[in-house]
Design an enzyme around this catalytic site. Structure first.
Site, mmCIF file in Angstrom:
data_model
loop_
_atom_site.group_PDB
_atom_site.id
_atom_site.type_symbol
_atom_site.label_atom_id
_atom_site.label_comp_id
_atom_site.label_asym_id
_atom_site.label_seq_id
_atom_site.Cartn_x
_atom_site.Cartn_y
_atom_site.Cartn_z
ATOM 1 N N GLU A 30 7.341 0.385 16.247
ATOM 2 C CA GLU A 30 8.442 0.879 15.422
ATOM 3 C C GLU A 30 8.564 2.378 15.670
ATOM 4 O OE1 GLU A 30 7.699 -0.640 11.434
ATOM 5 O OE2 GLU A 30 8.430 -2.604 12.067
ATOM 6 N N GLY B 152 1.942 -5.987 7.330
ATOM 7 C CA GLY B 152 1.018 -6.616 6.394
ATOM 8 C C GLY B 152 -0.269 -6.985 7.109
ATOM 9 N N GLU C 286 3.442 -5.241 12.411
ATOM 10 C CA GLU C 286 2.557 -4.076 12.205
ATOM 11 C C GLU C 286 1.442 -4.550 11.294
ATOM 12 O OE1 GLU C 286 2.973 -1.157 13.631
ATOM 13 O OE2 GLU C 286 4.949 -1.504 14.471
ATOM 14 N N CYS D 40 -3.313 1.558 6.441
ATOM 15 C CA CYS D 40 -3.726 0.849 7.657
ATOM 16 C C CYS D 40 -4.334 1.799 8.680
ATOM 17 C CB CYS D 40 -2.535 0.114 8.247
ATOM 18 S SG CYS D 40 -1.123 1.197 8.505
ATOM 19 N N THR E 168 -1.623 -12.941 7.878
ATOM 20 C CA THR E 168 -0.230 -13.262 7.545
ATOM 21 C C THR E 168 0.649 -13.094 8.776
ATOM 22 O OG1 THR E 168 -0.699 -12.207 5.415
ATOM 23 C CG2 THR E 168 1.570 -12.887 5.793
ATOM 24 N N ASN F 274 0.806 -1.230 0.000
ATOM 25 C CA ASN F 274 0.000 0.000 0.000
ATOM 26 C C ASN F 274 0.838 1.278 0.000
ATOM 27 O OD1 ASN F 274 0.751 -0.589 2.674
ATOM 28 N ND2 ASN F 274 -0.904 0.669 3.468
HETATM 29 P P1 NDP Z 1 0.020 -9.317 3.271
HETATM 30 O O1 NDP Z 1 -0.030 -9.765 4.669
HETATM 31 O O2 NDP Z 1 -0.680 -10.107 2.249
HETATM 32 O O3 NDP Z 1 1.515 -9.176 2.771
HETATM 33 C C1 NDP Z 1 2.498 -8.374 3.381
HETATM 34 C C2 NDP Z 1 3.878 -8.853 2.962
HETATM 35 O O4 NDP Z 1 4.083 -10.157 3.495
HETATM 36 C C3 NDP Z 1 4.064 -8.984 1.457
HETATM 37 O O5 NDP Z 1 5.404 -8.699 1.130
HETATM 38 C C4 NDP Z 1 3.733 -10.443 1.243
HETATM 39 O O6 NDP Z 1 4.279 -10.923 0.064
HETATM 40 C C5 NDP Z 1 4.396 -11.064 2.462
HETATM 41 N N1 NDP Z 1 3.934 -12.382 2.843
HETATM 42 C C6 NDP Z 1 2.747 -12.987 2.562
HETATM 43 N N2 NDP Z 1 2.724 -14.243 3.080
HETATM 44 C C7 NDP Z 1 3.911 -14.430 3.715
HETATM 45 C C8 NDP Z 1 4.500 -15.524 4.445
HETATM 46 N N3 NDP Z 1 3.870 -16.673 4.620
HETATM 47 N N4 NDP Z 1 5.730 -15.359 4.967
HETATM 48 C C9 NDP Z 1 6.392 -14.196 4.799
HETATM 49 N N5 NDP Z 1 5.909 -13.143 4.095
HETATM 50 C C10 NDP Z 1 4.679 -13.247 3.568
HETATM 51 O O7 NDP Z 1 -0.483 -7.802 3.301
HETATM 52 P P2 NDP Z 1 -0.758 -6.868 2.074
HETATM 53 O O8 NDP Z 1 0.459 -6.768 1.224
HETATM 54 O O9 NDP Z 1 -2.051 -7.283 1.463
HETATM 55 O O10 NDP Z 1 -0.915 -5.447 2.798
HETATM 56 C C11 NDP Z 1 -2.105 -4.997 3.301
HETATM 57 C C12 NDP Z 1 -2.168 -5.218 4.808
HETATM 58 O O11 NDP Z 1 -1.091 -4.565 5.440
HETATM 59 C C13 NDP Z 1 -3.422 -4.638 5.420
HETATM 60 O O12 NDP Z 1 -3.973 -5.563 6.319
HETATM 61 C C14 NDP Z 1 -2.927 -3.430 6.167
HETATM 62 O O13 NDP Z 1 -3.710 -3.053 7.256
HETATM 63 C C15 NDP Z 1 -1.559 -3.868 6.590
HETATM 64 N N6 NDP Z 1 -0.732 -2.709 6.884
HETATM 65 C C16 NDP Z 1 -0.392 -2.432 8.188
HETATM 66 C C17 NDP Z 1 0.348 -1.308 8.509
HETATM 67 C C18 NDP Z 1 0.761 -1.015 9.910
HETATM 68 O O14 NDP Z 1 1.689 -0.236 10.086
HETATM 69 N N7 NDP Z 1 0.146 -1.597 10.924
HETATM 70 C C19 NDP Z 1 0.757 -0.353 7.465
HETATM 71 C C20 NDP Z 1 0.368 -0.746 6.139
HETATM 72 C C21 NDP Z 1 -0.356 -1.886 5.872
HETATM 73 P P3 NDP Z 1 3.422 -10.913 -1.309
HETATM 74 O O15 NDP Z 1 2.796 -9.588 -1.463
HETATM 75 O O16 NDP Z 1 4.475 -11.169 -2.287
HETATM 76 O O17 NDP Z 1 2.412 -12.015 -1.148
#
Ligand code: NDP
Length: 480
Positions: free
Chosen positions: A460, A226, A248, A282, A230, A150
């Site tokens: 963080e 993420g 996070e 987020c 996950t 994002n």
């Molecule tokens: P995901 O959880 O799908 O992915 C986040 C990252 O983790 C990506 O690089 C993804 O790779 C990777 N990933 C996925 N599965 C695994 C695994 N089994 N082991 C290790 N890494 C893995 O999140 P999104 O990318 O869809 O992002 C959106 C989410 O992030 C929302 O829920 C949002 O709220 C959260 N978010 C939280 C923030 C915070 O600071 N609290 C800030 C911004 C977002 P790939 O994309 O290649 O699958």
């Protein structure tokens, strides 16, 4: 356009020989390919990082700081190129990438280049026992940084800058959906004089490449941003390996509006907090609770303002919202509109996919406001992470607080009021890591950042993240 891995200071092809498509979501077209790296690629990156660690960890703080500051300068020098890449990869308005995402990436490096020079640890004297304790804060070694799509470069650098500042070597994986700016950053890091092997970027799917990083027995800390699902999976994988974890995760943030607030400021900010970056932040205020006495007035004004927002090609100057990040994500977000229709909720505006004038096959959607009568509904309990917000009235402070806290998430909350007592009461009792009063997303990088409940573990920002990226070792010297 071929995105490559960056290992040992050089771009390289994946040993997996496996490639994924990268899509420009504003037109729905493939613009390039990126490696789907396997365990062997992760291992190569790990070996490079391990080799670089002894020297980097012993490099003086001043020198590390100067290299990070140089990276910040180079990001600023390349603002246009990076902003265009970010906008193309993610679908966000170019104006937003230029004004916020890329400048913030530079700020992340500049901030941690300075913070590390001020980082300190504690010491305690036990006078009667004639001893002194002091704590060393030593870099961990090779750490893993995994970031989402994002705010691609913004969050990628939010992790790697403090990790590098603290003297670690990094193995990082950007989201497979938005890998472009991390790829461009690698070259800037080389130009800035970051020694080879200190930063390694391995691209690929989360379920394979990401999983390999988390499972690697010698990567001792993982910083992950993420989704909550996950995050839970990563926690389960990392626990038996005793890794340090910073998680996070998602949010379902309340925006609580009292009638005694500064109305115009609240209205303008609420539009922003609801729909900035197509609602894919987020921290977006996705549950809006409004004091009953001004509910109808707010509803009218908010809907009017939101209807004026322009959804369009990210490159157009007057686009307030660009495209959603992917077709899958658009479909997921739209499925909540369907759920709202099934539940006969009141859709006050939006709710439709946009495909015509805004880029033929892009993934666009109207900003959507849905009136709900209960906080228990799926729209108020699940993270949608798109341009949908809900609206609901409350009668009094007690009810507003209960509504805000009735969620499994606990990332951030916003309260609009000019009543000091009330603002302090809410600040104390909201179950979130961040509370904004009469503002939204106003950030000071020195402050702790993170969530409670299912929104994450750890903080963080500032010295918190420097503590995360170091091992504390206490030393007790008896001087009797
Ligand atoms: P995901 O959880 O799908 O992915 C986040 C990252 O983790 C990506 O690089 C993804 O790779 C990777 N990933 C996925 N599965 C695994 C695994 N089994 N082991 C290790 N890494 C893995 O999140 P999104 O990318 O869809 O992002 C959106 C989410 O992030 C929302 O829920 C949002 O709220 C959260 N978010 C939280 C923030 C915070 O600071 N609290 C800030 C911004 C977002 P790939 O994309 O290649 O699958």
């Amino acid at each position: 356009m071929t995105i490559k891995n960056y290992i040992n200071g050089a771009y390289c092809m994946p040993s997996s020989q496996d490639w994924l498509d990268v899509i420009n979501p504003s037109v729905g077209e493939i613009y390039g390919k990126l490696p789907n790296s396997n365990r062997e690629d992760v291992q190569l990156a790990y070996e490079a990082a391990k080799k670089a660690f002894p020297e980097w960890s012993k490099t003086s703080v001043e020198k590390r700081s100067a290299i990070l500051a140089k990276i910040a300068d180079l990001i600023e020098d390349n603002l246009e190129v990076l902003a265009k890449a970010e906008s193309m990869d993610n679908g966000k308005p170019l104006s937003l990438a230029k004004a916020v995402d890329i400048p913030r990436a530079a700020t992340n490096f500049r901030f941690f280049s300075q913070a590390i020079t001020q980082f300190y640890s504690e010491s305690h004297e036990q006078i009667a026992a004639k001893s002194i304790n002091f704590t060393l804060r030593q870099p961990i070694g090779v750490v893993g940084c995994i970031s989402p799509w994002n705010l691609p470069l913004y969050l990628f650098t939010w992790k790697i800058a403090p990790a590098l500042a603290a003297g670690n070597c990094v193995l990082a994986k950007p989201s497979e959906v938005t890998p472009y700016t991390a790829f461009l950053l690698a070259e800037l890091c080389s130009k800035a004089g970051l020694p080879k092997g200190v930063l390694n970027i391995v691209n690929g799917l989360g379920s394979s490449t990401g999983q390999a990083i988390v499972e690697h027995p010698n990567i001792k800390a993982i910083s992950f941003t993420g989704g909550t699902k996950t995050g839970a999976h990563i926690a389960r994988t990392a626990a038996p390996l005793f890794k340090k974890l910073s998680l996070e995760l998602g949010g379902k943030n309340p925006n609580i509006i009292f009638a005694d607030c500064d109305y115009d400021k609240m209205l303008t900010t609420t539009v922003k907090s609801a729909f900035a970056n197509q609602g894919q932040i987020c921290l977006c205020g996705s549950r809006i609770f409004v004091e009953a006495s001004m509910y109808e007035q707010f509803k009218t004004d908010f809907v009017k303002k939101v209807k004026q927002l322009k959804v369009g090609l990210p490159s157009k100057k007057d686009s307030d919202l660009g495209a959603l990040v992917s077709e899958d994500h658009l479909e997921k977000v739209l499925s909540y509109v369907e759920k709202a229709k099934q539940e006969k909720m009141n859709i006050l505006c939006g709710g439709e996919k946009l495909t015509t004038e805004n880029g033929k096959n892009g993934y666009y959607m109207q900003p959507t406001i849905i009136e709900v009568s209960s906080n228990d509904c799926i729209l108020n309990q699940e993270e949608i992470f798109g341009p949908i917000v809900t609206l609901m009235a409350f009668e009094n402070d007690k009810e507003a607080l209960a509504l805000a806290n009735t969620t499994s998430y606990g990332l951030s909350a916003t309260v609009w009021t000019n009543n000091l007592k009330r603002s302090l009461h809410f600040s104390e009792h909201l179950e979130t890591g961040i509370v904004w009063v009469n503002t939204w997303m106003q950030r000071d990088l020195r402050t702790p950042f993170g969530g409670q409940k299912n929104s994450g573990v750890g903080r963080e920002g500032g010295f918190e993240v420097l503590r995360f990226f170091t091992e504390a070792k206490n030393i007790c010297i008896n001087y009797e």
